[in-house]
Design a protein around this motif. Structure first.
Motif, mmCIF file in Angstrom:
data_model
loop_
_atom_site.group_PDB
_atom_site.id
_atom_site.type_symbol
_atom_site.label_atom_id
_atom_site.label_comp_id
_atom_site.label_asym_id
_atom_site.label_seq_id
_atom_site.Cartn_x
_atom_site.Cartn_y
_atom_site.Cartn_z
ATOM 1 N N LYS A 31 51.641 12.759 39.568
ATOM 2 C CA LYS A 31 51.062 12.415 37.991
ATOM 3 C C LYS A 31 52.282 11.833 37.285
ATOM 4 O O LYS A 31 51.581 11.175 36.068
ATOM 5 C CB LYS A 31 50.893 14.095 37.508
ATOM 6 N N ASP A 32 53.368 11.935 37.554
ATOM 7 C CA ASP A 32 54.372 11.330 36.702
ATOM 8 C C ASP A 32 54.309 9.762 36.755
ATOM 9 O O ASP A 32 54.472 9.147 37.940
ATOM 10 C CB ASP A 32 55.649 11.842 37.006
ATOM 11 N N PRO A 33 54.044 9.153 35.852
ATOM 12 C CA PRO A 33 53.832 7.514 35.843
ATOM 13 C C PRO A 33 55.204 7.113 36.133
ATOM 14 O O PRO A 33 55.161 5.690 36.674
ATOM 15 C CB PRO A 33 53.326 6.990 34.716
ATOM 16 N N LEU A 34 56.225 7.524 35.733
ATOM 17 C CA LEU A 34 57.424 6.795 36.117
ATOM 18 C C LEU A 34 58.288 7.318 37.235
ATOM 19 O O LEU A 34 59.446 6.994 37.481
ATOM 20 C CB LEU A 34 58.593 7.338 35.015
ATOM 21 N N HIS A 35 57.582 8.206 38.230
ATOM 22 C CA HIS A 35 58.276 8.476 39.201
ATOM 23 C C HIS A 35 58.334 7.466 40.345
ATOM 24 O O HIS A 35 57.281 6.726 40.566
ATOM 25 C CB HIS A 35 57.306 9.720 40.018
ATOM 26 N N GLY A 36 59.505 6.980 40.730
ATOM 27 C CA GLY A 36 59.884 6.022 41.568
ATOM 28 C C GLY A 36 60.355 4.914 40.842
ATOM 29 O O GLY A 36 60.553 3.706 41.726
ATOM 30 N N LYS A 37 60.197 4.726 39.735
ATOM 31 C CA LYS A 37 60.801 3.615 39.007
ATOM 32 C C LYS A 37 62.007 3.527 38.542
ATOM 33 O O LYS A 37 62.450 4.694 38.163
ATOM 34 C CB LYS A 37 59.705 3.371 37.513
ATOM 35 N N ARG A 38 62.696 2.395 38.665
ATOM 36 C CA ARG A 38 64.170 2.450 38.351
ATOM 37 C C ARG A 38 64.238 2.277 36.737
ATOM 38 O O ARG A 38 63.438 1.771 36.184
ATOM 39 C CB ARG A 38 64.736 1.452 38.845
ATOM 40 N N LEU A 39 65.429 2.841 36.145
ATOM 41 C CA LEU A 39 65.707 2.473 34.609
ATOM 42 C C LEU A 39 65.586 1.140 34.376
ATOM 43 O O LEU A 39 65.263 0.799 33.280
ATOM 44 C CB LEU A 39 66.987 3.093 34.422
ATOM 45 N N ASP A 40 66.371 0.175 35.164
ATOM 46 C CA ASP A 40 66.322 -1.179 34.865
ATOM 47 C C ASP A 40 65.042 -1.823 34.708
ATOM 48 O O ASP A 40 64.788 -2.654 33.941
ATOM 49 C CB ASP A 40 67.509 -2.007 35.865
#
Length: 89
Positions: A31-40
């Motif tokens: 459910k987390d939309p930021l899961h797997g996204k890098r900070l940069d």
């Protein structure tokens, strides 16, 4: 495949364990939309969409308002958990 090979293979499988995540934890990560996204990647998208000036007014962090650059902002956000939480929010 011989019986010995099958037994050896099955004994090796037992040694591998699954991560200690419950079903609820796995659902929450999906459910987390930021899961797997890098900070940069997140910061690049925000800067491309809003620009440094508007980003600095929305998120009150000095790395966005005083001489902003991608390198210094990433350095600061990686070392400061409260600022990273503001950006991710």
């Amino acid at each position: 495949m011989t019986l010995e090979t099958v037994i050896r293979y099955r004994s090796k499988i037992r040694h591998y364990s699954l991560p200690d995540l419950s079903y609820d934890d796995m659902i929450e990560k999906k459910k987390d939309p930021l899961h797997g996204k890098r900070l940069d990647d997140i910061l690049n998208e925000l800067v491309a969409f809003y620009g440094w000036e508007q980003l600095g007014t929305m998120i009150k962090v000095n790395c966005f308002t005083q001489d902003p650059s991608m390198k210094s902002s990433l350095h600061f956000l990686r070392r400061t958990p409260w600022a990273r939480q503001k950006v991710e929010k």
